[in-house]
Motif scaffolding. Structure first.
Motif, PDB file in Angstrom:
ATOM      1  N   TRP A  57       0.874  -1.172   0.000  1.00  0.00           N
ATOM      2  CA  TRP A  57       0.000   0.000   0.000  1.00  0.00           C
ATOM      3  C   TRP A  57       0.910   1.220   0.000  1.00  0.00           C
ATOM      4  O   TRP A  57       1.682   1.441   0.940  1.00  0.00           O
ATOM      5  CB  TRP A  57      -0.880  -0.025   1.244  1.00  0.00           C
ATOM      6  CG  TRP A  57      -1.825   1.137   1.409  1.00  0.00           C
ATOM      7  CD1 TRP A  57      -1.785   2.346   0.793  1.00  0.00           C
ATOM      8  CD2 TRP A  57      -2.957   1.191   2.289  1.00  0.00           C
ATOM      9  NE1 TRP A  57      -2.815   3.154   1.216  1.00  0.00           N
ATOM     10  CE2 TRP A  57      -3.548   2.468   2.133  1.00  0.00           C
ATOM     11  CE3 TRP A  57      -3.508   0.294   3.202  1.00  0.00           C
ATOM     12  CZ2 TRP A  57      -4.673   2.852   2.864  1.00  0.00           C
ATOM     13  CZ3 TRP A  57      -4.628   0.678   3.922  1.00  0.00           C
ATOM     14  CH2 TRP A  57      -5.207   1.940   3.741  1.00  0.00           C
ATOM     15  N   LEU A  58       0.825   2.022  -1.062  1.00  0.00           N
ATOM     16  CA  LEU A  58       1.612   3.244  -1.192  1.00  0.00           C
ATOM     17  C   LEU A  58       0.684   4.435  -1.021  1.00  0.00           C
ATOM     18  O   LEU A  58      -0.348   4.534  -1.689  1.00  0.00           O
ATOM     19  CB  LEU A  58       2.281   3.303  -2.569  1.00  0.00           C
ATOM     20  CG  LEU A  58       2.971   4.621  -2.933  1.00  0.00           C
ATOM     21  CD1 LEU A  58       4.195   4.872  -2.056  1.00  0.00           C
ATOM     22  CD2 LEU A  58       3.370   4.630  -4.414  1.00  0.00           C
ATOM     23  N   HIS A  59       1.086   5.387  -0.152  1.00  0.00           N
ATOM     24  CA  HIS A  59       0.310   6.612   0.009  1.00  0.00           C
ATOM     25  C   HIS A  59       1.181   7.833  -0.237  1.00  0.00           C
ATOM     26  O   HIS A  59       2.317   7.918   0.247  1.00  0.00           O
ATOM     27  CB  HIS A  59      -0.302   6.727   1.411  1.00  0.00           C
ATOM     28  CG  HIS A  59      -0.990   8.038   1.611  1.00  0.00           C
ATOM     29  ND1 HIS A  59      -2.234   8.317   1.059  1.00  0.00           N
ATOM     30  CD2 HIS A  59      -0.597   9.190   2.221  1.00  0.00           C
ATOM     31  CE1 HIS A  59      -2.570   9.566   1.350  1.00  0.00           C
ATOM     32  NE2 HIS A  59      -1.590  10.115   2.043  1.00  0.00           N
ATOM     33  N   LEU A  66       3.971  10.811  -5.401  1.00  0.00           N
ATOM     34  CA  LEU A  66       3.793   9.467  -5.958  1.00  0.00           C
ATOM     35  C   LEU A  66       4.732   9.215  -7.138  1.00  0.00           C
ATOM     36  O   LEU A  66       5.287   8.118  -7.272  1.00  0.00           O
ATOM     37  CB  LEU A  66       2.340   9.272  -6.387  1.00  0.00           C
ATOM     38  CG  LEU A  66       1.318   9.232  -5.250  1.00  0.00           C
ATOM     39  CD1 LEU A  66      -0.096   9.155  -5.815  1.00  0.00           C
ATOM     40  CD2 LEU A  66       1.574   8.044  -4.310  1.00  0.00           C
ATOM     41  N   ALA A  69       8.098   8.290  -5.964  1.00  0.00           N
ATOM     42  CA  ALA A  69       8.162   6.938  -5.403  1.00  0.00           C
ATOM     43  C   ALA A  69       8.100   5.860  -6.477  1.00  0.00           C
ATOM     44  O   ALA A  69       8.474   4.709  -6.215  1.00  0.00           O
ATOM     45  CB  ALA A  69       7.006   6.737  -4.418  1.00  0.00           C
ATOM     46  N   ILE A  73       9.137   1.720  -6.226  1.00  0.00           N
ATOM     47  CA  ILE A  73       8.034   0.766  -6.095  1.00  0.00           C
ATOM     48  C   ILE A  73       8.031  -0.203  -7.268  1.00  0.00           C
ATOM     49  O   ILE A  73       7.806  -1.408  -7.107  1.00  0.00           O
ATOM     50  CB  ILE A  73       6.688   1.515  -5.980  1.00  0.00           C
ATOM     51  CG1 ILE A  73       6.649   2.341  -4.688  1.00  0.00           C
ATOM     52  CG2 ILE A  73       5.525   0.532  -6.039  1.00  0.00           C
ATOM     53  CD1 ILE A  73       6.755   1.527  -3.415  1.00  0.00           C
ATOM     54  N   LEU A  91      -0.345  -3.763  -6.043  1.00  0.00           N
ATOM     55  CA  LEU A  91      -0.100  -2.407  -5.558  1.00  0.00           C
ATOM     56  C   LEU A  91      -1.416  -1.676  -5.361  1.00  0.00           C
ATOM     57  O   LEU A  91      -2.251  -1.602  -6.265  1.00  0.00           O
ATOM     58  CB  LEU A  91       0.775  -1.634  -6.551  1.00  0.00           C
ATOM     59  CG  LEU A  91       1.048  -0.165  -6.202  1.00  0.00           C
ATOM     60  CD1 LEU A  91       1.828  -0.056  -4.892  1.00  0.00           C
ATOM     61  CD2 LEU A  91       1.817   0.521  -7.331  1.00  0.00           C
ATOM     62  N   VAL A  93      -2.703   2.153  -4.282  1.00  0.00           N
ATOM     63  CA  VAL A  93      -2.218   3.532  -4.177  1.00  0.00           C
ATOM     64  C   VAL A  93      -3.338   4.419  -3.651  1.00  0.00           C
ATOM     65  O   VAL A  93      -4.459   4.406  -4.189  1.00  0.00           O
ATOM     66  CB  VAL A  93      -1.728   4.066  -5.541  1.00  0.00           C
ATOM     67  CG1 VAL A  93      -1.351   5.543  -5.436  1.00  0.00           C
ATOM     68  CG2 VAL A  93      -0.532   3.264  -6.027  1.00  0.00           C
ATOM     69  N   VAL A 136       3.646   1.987   2.735  1.00  0.00           N
ATOM     70  CA  VAL A 136       4.725   2.905   2.376  1.00  0.00           C
ATOM     71  C   VAL A 136       4.162   4.313   2.217  1.00  0.00           C
ATOM     72  O   VAL A 136       3.203   4.523   1.462  1.00  0.00           O
ATOM     73  CB  VAL A 136       5.424   2.479   1.066  1.00  0.00           C
ATOM     74  CG1 VAL A 136       6.545   3.464   0.722  1.00  0.00           C
ATOM     75  CG2 VAL A 136       5.979   1.066   1.189  1.00  0.00           C
ATOM     76  N   ALA A 138       5.106   8.241   1.014  1.00  0.00           N
ATOM     77  CA  ALA A 138       6.039   8.928   0.125  1.00  0.00           C
ATOM     78  C   ALA A 138       6.295  10.343   0.611  1.00  0.00           C
ATOM     79  O   ALA A 138       5.363  11.085   0.909  1.00  0.00           O
ATOM     80  CB  ALA A 138       5.488   8.958  -1.298  1.00  0.00           C
TER      81      ALA A 138
END
Length: 438
Positions: A57-59, A66, A69, A73, A91, A93, A136, A138
């Motif tokens: 999980w990317l924020h 983003l 990152a 990623i 993934l 986002v 994660v 950013a």
């Protein structure tokens, strides 16, 4: 619950209670709150149907965070089997601003949308539904409630491209007391520079979790610039922009605000020899709304400029008498910079802050920007000789100097070399995150 999580929980409650007032006074904030209120249900619906396998999980707050990152990623997802558990790496986002959608093409997520409100029940429900192996953040958009929920769920949390600007409000004594526990809970932090690492440690990051990885935004800037040239899009843009009369140099102004546009038009008129051909300006507003573009075109016309919108050029080329092209498209600055001779980056004359200077530097252009900013990368670019700091009143002199090709080439080489020297953070950041995978 730590002090930071209690604060954001209370803030979420106040925002929900004030929703009717916000809809009238600040509809943009009201829409953001409503999107986050719905976010947990949307995440849960996707989580129930997602295929099994490792998930990150990317924020990030918006597109810039983003995009920076993205290389790391992608490197993490591209490693053998995605994670140590094997299987396809998925993934998810989330982004706080609608502008985050502009980064999705570079991330290829399985799901993208707003994050949940930063309160315990929403964050707990979202994590339980999507079952990530890694969370994660950013740049610096660390949400205390989500960090605390990840700790309760046993999900490792990391911060990459970590940046704390000098004088940031998060560095104040009160903010440090409120958010120290949240930063201390991060399992791995990749700092963009040694100075950022020192500030992050002061915020509460544990020294054992902290590594200086650099900023993967350098890697992305190089990738986008090189791709624009390799796939022919830069050449196509250059052809559509046409050849200005007398082979005048072309200045591509990206992410501009009205103060930047006024200063550029004043400077270009001041250095135009005898009213004849001078610089060709390509102006790409930060917010190319219909109202903004209409006002900019009207201003250019009133000044006597030969102006055309990018959307009006079509498959033809702008005529040699066109002095200003207003770029009314979004998401194409990499290709546009690669078709220029000099770049100007907006936001340094006031407004919301200086925008991305790495993208035009990676394209091998001298980068001009105003003095009102707090960006360490812009200061370093200027020190390296690739950036030129110019207040509005000195912009005409700056353009006059850059009209000489040898000077342009000298600054251009320095700009590209600066970005190349900062590359490599993507691989280092992926290596930092890989041990956290389940």
């Amino acid at each position: 619950m730590n002090a930071g999580a209690r604060l954001t929980e209370a803030a979420a409650g106040v925002a929900l209670a004030a929703a009717p007032l916000l809809r009238r006074a600040r509809p943009d904030i009201a829409r953001a709150v409503e999107a986050r209120r719905r976010g947990v249900a949307e995440l849960a619906a996707w989580g129930r149907g997602r295929e099994s396998g490792p998930l990150v999980w990317l924020h990030g707050a918006s597109a810039g965070e983003l995009l920076g990152a993205a290389p790391a990623i992608r490197g993490l997802r591209g490693s053998p089997s995605g994670s140590r558990a094997g299987g396809r790496a998925q993934l998810l986002v989330t982004h706080g601003s609608p502008s985050g959608r502009a980064a999705l093409a570079w991330l290829d997520p399985d799901y993208a949308g707003p994050p949940p409100l930063d309160r315990a029940r929403d964050c707990d429900a979202a994590l339980a539904a999507v079952r990530p192996g890694l969370l994660v953040f950013a740049k610096l958009d660390v949400w205390p409630g989500l960090v605390a929920a990840a700790a309760r769920a046993g999900v490792p949390a990391a911060l990459i491209n970590g940046t704390v600007r000098d004088g940031s409000r998060r560095s104040g004594a009160l903010a440090r007391r409120l958010f120290r526990a949240s930063y201390a809970r991060l399992d791995a932090v990749g700092a963009a520079s040694p100075e950022d690492a020192a500030r992050l440690e002061a915020l509460g990051v544990r020294p054992g979790a902290l590594t200086v990885t650099g900023d993967a935004a350098f890697d992305l800037a190089l990738e986008r610039a090189d791709r624009a040239r390799a796939d022919g899009s830069a050449a196509r843009f250059r052809a559509r922009l046409g050849a200005a009369g007398g082979a005048a140099p072309r200045l591509v102004a990206g992410s501009t605000w009205p103060a930047d546009e006024r200063a550029l038009l004043d400077a270009a008129a001041a250095v135009r020899p005898g009213g004849g051909p001078g610089w060709q300006l390509v102006i790409a507003p930060h917010e190319p709304t219909a109202a903004h573009v209409d006002a900019l075109v009207a201003s250019c016309t009133a000044r006597g400029e030969r102006v055309i919108r990018w959307s009006e050029i079509g498959d033809a080329a702008a005529g040699p008498d066109v002095s200003v092209i207003v770029f009314d498209e979004v998401g194409r600055l990499a290709e546009l910079y690669a078709a220029g001779d000099v770049a100007y980056v907006g936001g340094g004359l006031g407004g919301t802050g200086l925008h991305n200077v790495l993208e035009p530097a990676a394209a091998g252009l001298p980068v001009v920007f105003g003095p009102r900013h707090d960006r360490a990368d812009a200061r370093a670019l200027a020190s390296a000789g690739g950036g030129l700091v110019s207040p509005a009143g000195a912009l005409a002199d700056t353009l006059a100097g850059l009209a000489r090709p040898p000077r342009r080439r000298r600054h251009a080489r320095a700009a590209r070399a600066f970005v190349e020297a900062g590359a490599g953070a993507a691989a280092r950041t992926a290596d930092l995150l890989r041990p956290l995978w389940p």
